[in-house]
Design a protein around this motif. Structure first.
Motif, PDB file in Angstrom:
ATOM      1  N   GLU A  55       0.858  -1.187   0.000  1.00  0.00           N
ATOM      2  CA  GLU A  55       0.000   0.000   0.000  1.00  0.00           C
ATOM      3  C   GLU A  55       0.892   1.234   0.000  1.00  0.00           C
ATOM      4  OE1 GLU A  55      -2.635   2.437   3.233  1.00  0.00           O
ATOM      5  OE2 GLU A  55      -2.656   0.247   3.381  1.00  0.00           O
ATOM      6  N   ILE A  56       0.882   1.966  -1.105  1.00  0.00           N
ATOM      7  CA  ILE A  56       1.696   3.168  -1.243  1.00  0.00           C
ATOM      8  C   ILE A  56       0.754   4.365  -1.320  1.00  0.00           C
ATOM      9  CG2 ILE A  56       3.365   4.430  -2.663  1.00  0.00           C
ATOM     10  CD1 ILE A  56       4.215   1.637  -3.791  1.00  0.00           C
ATOM     11  N   THR A  57       0.965   5.331  -0.425  1.00  0.00           N
ATOM     12  CA  THR A  57       0.192   6.566  -0.457  1.00  0.00           C
ATOM     13  C   THR A  57       1.137   7.697  -0.799  1.00  0.00           C
ATOM     14  OG1 THR A  57      -1.288   5.705   1.253  1.00  0.00           O
ATOM     15  CG2 THR A  57      -1.367   8.076   0.824  1.00  0.00           C
ATOM     16  N   ARG A  58       0.823   8.400  -1.874  1.00  0.00           N
ATOM     17  CA  ARG A  58       1.647   9.525  -2.297  1.00  0.00           C
ATOM     18  C   ARG A  58       1.037  10.821  -1.779  1.00  0.00           C
ATOM     19  NH1 ARG A  58       2.607   8.568  -8.605  1.00  0.00           N
ATOM     20  NH2 ARG A  58       3.756  10.512  -8.337  1.00  0.00           N
ATOM     21  N   HIS A  59       1.899  11.677  -1.246  1.00  0.00           N
ATOM     22  CA  HIS A  59       1.480  12.974  -0.708  1.00  0.00           C
ATOM     23  C   HIS A  59       2.234  14.055  -1.466  1.00  0.00           C
ATOM     24  CE1 HIS A  59      -0.279  10.784   2.708  1.00  0.00           C
ATOM     25  NE2 HIS A  59       0.826  10.063   2.671  1.00  0.00           N
ATOM     26  N   ILE A  60       1.548  15.079  -1.911  1.00  0.00           N
ATOM     27  CA  ILE A  60       2.208  16.096  -2.738  1.00  0.00           C
ATOM     28  C   ILE A  60       3.114  17.024  -1.935  1.00  0.00           C
ATOM     29  CG2 ILE A  60       0.457  16.054  -4.545  1.00  0.00           C
ATOM     30  CD1 ILE A  60      -0.633  18.687  -3.373  1.00  0.00           C
ATOM     31  N   SER A  61       3.007  16.980  -0.611  1.00  0.00           N
ATOM     32  CA  SER A  61       3.861  17.833   0.224  1.00  0.00           C
ATOM     33  C   SER A  61       3.852  17.316   1.665  1.00  0.00           C
ATOM     34  CB  SER A  61       3.350  19.279   0.209  1.00  0.00           C
ATOM     35  OG  SER A  61       2.110  19.360   0.898  1.00  0.00           O
ATOM     36  N   TRP A  62       4.742  17.871   2.468  1.00  0.00           N
ATOM     37  CA  TRP A  62       4.804  17.549   3.897  1.00  0.00           C
ATOM     38  C   TRP A  62       3.491  17.926   4.573  1.00  0.00           C
ATOM     39  CZ3 TRP A  62       6.861  14.906   7.632  1.00  0.00           C
ATOM     40  CH2 TRP A  62       6.785  15.341   8.946  1.00  0.00           C
ATOM     41  N   ASP A  63       2.969  19.114   4.249  1.00  0.00           N
ATOM     42  CA  ASP A  63       1.720  19.569   4.866  1.00  0.00           C
ATOM     43  C   ASP A  63       0.555  18.649   4.523  1.00  0.00           C
ATOM     44  OD1 ASP A  63       2.963  21.706   6.128  1.00  0.00           O
ATOM     45  OD2 ASP A  63       2.578  23.077   4.459  1.00  0.00           O
ATOM     46  N   THR A  64       0.502  18.190   3.284  1.00  0.00           N
ATOM     47  CA  THR A  64      -0.551  17.257   2.874  1.00  0.00           C
ATOM     48  C   THR A  64      -0.407  15.937   3.629  1.00  0.00           C
ATOM     49  OG1 THR A  64      -0.625  18.255   0.683  1.00  0.00           O
ATOM     50  CG2 THR A  64      -1.602  16.072   0.908  1.00  0.00           C
ATOM     51  N   TYR A  65       0.810  15.475   3.772  1.00  0.00           N
ATOM     52  CA  TYR A  65       1.060  14.245   4.529  1.00  0.00           C
ATOM     53  C   TYR A  65       0.523  14.366   5.949  1.00  0.00           C
ATOM     54  CZ  TYR A  65       3.744  11.040   7.472  1.00  0.00           C
ATOM     55  OH  TYR A  65       4.123  10.113   8.418  1.00  0.00           O
ATOM     56  N   LEU A  66       0.846  15.479   6.613  1.00  0.00           N
ATOM     57  CA  LEU A  66       0.387  15.666   7.993  1.00  0.00           C
ATOM     58  C   LEU A  66      -1.137  15.760   8.075  1.00  0.00           C
ATOM     59  CD1 LEU A  66       2.985  18.179   9.471  1.00  0.00           C
ATOM     60  CD2 LEU A  66       2.816  15.714   9.869  1.00  0.00           C
ATOM     61  N   ALA A  67      -1.757  16.349   7.064  1.00  0.00           N
ATOM     62  CA  ALA A  67      -3.217  16.491   7.070  1.00  0.00           C
ATOM     63  C   ALA A  67      -3.917  15.164   6.809  1.00  0.00           C
ATOM     64  CB  ALA A  67      -3.642  17.518   6.023  1.00  0.00           C
ATOM     65  N   VAL A  68      -3.336  14.332   5.950  1.00  0.00           N
ATOM     66  CA  VAL A  68      -3.980  13.083   5.537  1.00  0.00           C
ATOM     67  C   VAL A  68      -3.607  11.914   6.436  1.00  0.00           C
ATOM     68  CG1 VAL A  68      -4.145  11.393   3.654  1.00  0.00           C
ATOM     69  CG2 VAL A  68      -4.136  13.840   3.143  1.00  0.00           C
ATOM     70  N   THR A  69      -2.346  11.808   6.787  1.00  0.00           N
ATOM     71  CA  THR A  69      -1.843  10.654   7.541  1.00  0.00           C
ATOM     72  C   THR A  69      -0.967  11.114   8.690  1.00  0.00           C
ATOM     73  OG1 THR A  69      -1.740   9.524   5.402  1.00  0.00           O
ATOM     74  CG2 THR A  69      -0.800   8.355   7.255  1.00  0.00           C
ATOM     75  N   PRO A  70      -1.500  11.824   9.662  1.00  0.00           N
ATOM     76  CA  PRO A  70      -0.639  12.279  10.757  1.00  0.00           C
ATOM     77  C   PRO A  70      -0.105  11.087  11.550  1.00  0.00           C
ATOM     78  CG  PRO A  70      -2.945  12.688  11.275  1.00  0.00           C
ATOM     79  CD  PRO A  70      -2.900  12.178   9.866  1.00  0.00           C
ATOM     80  N   PRO A  71       1.207  11.021  11.716  1.00  0.00           N
ATOM     81  CA  PRO A  71       1.773   9.872  12.438  1.00  0.00           C
ATOM     82  C   PRO A  71       1.446   9.920  13.926  1.00  0.00           C
ATOM     83  CG  PRO A  71       3.486  11.451  11.923  1.00  0.00           C
ATOM     84  CD  PRO A  71       2.225  11.960  11.281  1.00  0.00           C
ATOM     85  N   ALA A  72       1.169   8.755  14.496  1.00  0.00           N
ATOM     86  CA  ALA A  72       0.968   8.666  15.946  1.00  0.00           C
ATOM     87  C   ALA A  72       2.269   9.061  16.648  1.00  0.00           C
ATOM     88  CB  ALA A  72       0.543   7.261  16.340  1.00  0.00           C
ATOM     89  N   ARG A  73       3.372   8.492  16.167  1.00  0.00           N
ATOM     90  CA  ARG A  73       4.706   8.844  16.678  1.00  0.00           C
ATOM     91  C   ARG A  73       5.663   8.760  15.499  1.00  0.00           C
ATOM     92  NH1 ARG A  73       7.782   5.796  21.612  1.00  0.00           N
ATOM     93  NH2 ARG A  73       7.732   4.070  20.133  1.00  0.00           N
ATOM     94  N   LEU A  74       6.278   9.875  15.175  1.00  0.00           N
ATOM     95  CA  LEU A  74       7.194   9.945  14.049  1.00  0.00           C
ATOM     96  C   LEU A  74       8.607   9.635  14.533  1.00  0.00           C
ATOM     97  CD1 LEU A  74       7.582  10.565  11.052  1.00  0.00           C
ATOM     98  CD2 LEU A  74       7.933  12.968  11.697  1.00  0.00           C
ATOM     99  N   VAL A  75       9.165   8.559  14.003  1.00  0.00           N
ATOM    100  CA  VAL A  75      10.507   8.107  14.356  1.00  0.00           C
ATOM    101  C   VAL A  75      11.406   8.355  13.149  1.00  0.00           C
ATOM    102  CG1 VAL A  75      11.922   6.150  15.070  1.00  0.00           C
ATOM    103  CG2 VAL A  75       9.569   6.357  15.907  1.00  0.00           C
ATOM    104  N   LEU A  76      12.279   9.329  13.259  1.00  0.00           N
ATOM    105  CA  LEU A  76      13.162   9.708  12.165  1.00  0.00           C
ATOM    106  C   LEU A  76      14.500   8.997  12.307  1.00  0.00           C
ATOM    107  CD1 LEU A  76      13.761  11.551   9.706  1.00  0.00           C
ATOM    108  CD2 LEU A  76      14.553  13.277  11.366  1.00  0.00           C
ATOM    109  N   LEU A  77      14.909   8.312  11.259  1.00  0.00           N
ATOM    110  CA  LEU A  77      16.236   7.705  11.226  1.00  0.00           C
ATOM    111  C   LEU A  77      17.169   8.736  10.601  1.00  0.00           C
ATOM    112  CD1 LEU A  77      15.332   4.106  10.017  1.00  0.00           C
ATOM    113  CD2 LEU A  77      15.642   4.944  12.348  1.00  0.00           C
ATOM    114  N   THR A  78      18.146   9.197  11.379  1.00  0.00           N
ATOM    115  CA  THR A  78      19.007  10.291  10.944  1.00  0.00           C
ATOM    116  C   THR A  78      20.410  10.141  11.525  1.00  0.00           C
ATOM    117  OG1 THR A  78      19.354  12.694  11.091  1.00  0.00           O
ATOM    118  CG2 THR A  78      18.026  11.690  12.829  1.00  0.00           C
ATOM    119  N   THR A  79      21.387  10.559  10.755  1.00  0.00           N
ATOM    120  CA  THR A  79      22.764  10.535  11.246  1.00  0.00           C
ATOM    121  C   THR A  79      22.988  11.617  12.300  1.00  0.00           C
ATOM    122  OG1 THR A  79      23.482  11.983   9.444  1.00  0.00           O
ATOM    123  CG2 THR A  79      23.687   9.599   9.079  1.00  0.00           C
ATOM    124  N   ALA A  80      22.056  12.572  12.412  1.00  0.00           N
ATOM    125  CA  ALA A  80      22.193  13.656  13.388  1.00  0.00           C
ATOM    126  C   ALA A  80      21.674  13.285  14.778  1.00  0.00           C
ATOM    127  CB  ALA A  80      21.456  14.898  12.884  1.00  0.00           C
TER     128      ALA A  80
END
Length: 135
Positions: A55-80
């Motif tokens: 199941e792939i959901t495409r979002h045209i922007s970050w704001d659209t992503y947050l409006a359509v599929t707000p994460p319960a808990r966003l876990v970012l994998l980052t070198t920082a």
């Protein structure tokens, strides 16, 4: 659990992520723009015949992503990040996000993440393939 790809640059990595998600039964959010055409032959090459099984959901922007599929808990994998992924307890409602292969995610998204994790690497290396980081 979900996987989110923030503006992925490399179609082969996205395809491999879709394949991983299909095998694990996880949905994937793609936050555009991408650095490639989603119908690119390279996407199918890495994703093999698994693309129709995820199941792939495409979002045209970050704001659209947050409006359509707000994460319960966003876990970012980052070198920082300072916290190691092996020292963290994941939840079934987590969304695992990886940023662009070239530059990661912008600072505002980095700061928006509920949790930031790093996958420890040898000091002489700089990056892992995103699918390797997700597994």
């Amino acid at each position: 659990m979900r996987i989110a790809l923030y503006q992925p640059d490399i179609p082969q990595n996205a395809g491999a992520t879709f394949r991983l998600a299909a095998c694990m039964g996880l949905p994937v959010d793609v936050i555009e723009p991408t650095g490639f055409v989603m119908s690119d032959a390279n996407l199918r090459r890495a994703g093999m015949d698994y693309l129709d099984k995820v199941e792939i959901t495409r979002h045209i922007s970050w704001d659209t992503y947050l409006a359509v599929t707000p994460p319960a808990r966003l876990v970012l994998l980052t070198t920082a990040a300072t916290q190691r992924h092996v020292d963290f307890t994941f939840d079934s409602n987590d969304t695992l996000m990886v940023g662009r292969e070239s530059i990661g995610v912008p600072e505002d998204i980095h700061n928006r993440a509920d949790v930031r994790l790093r996958v420890p690497m040898h000091s002489e290396t700089r990056s892992l393939n995103v699918v390797t980081a997700l597994t």
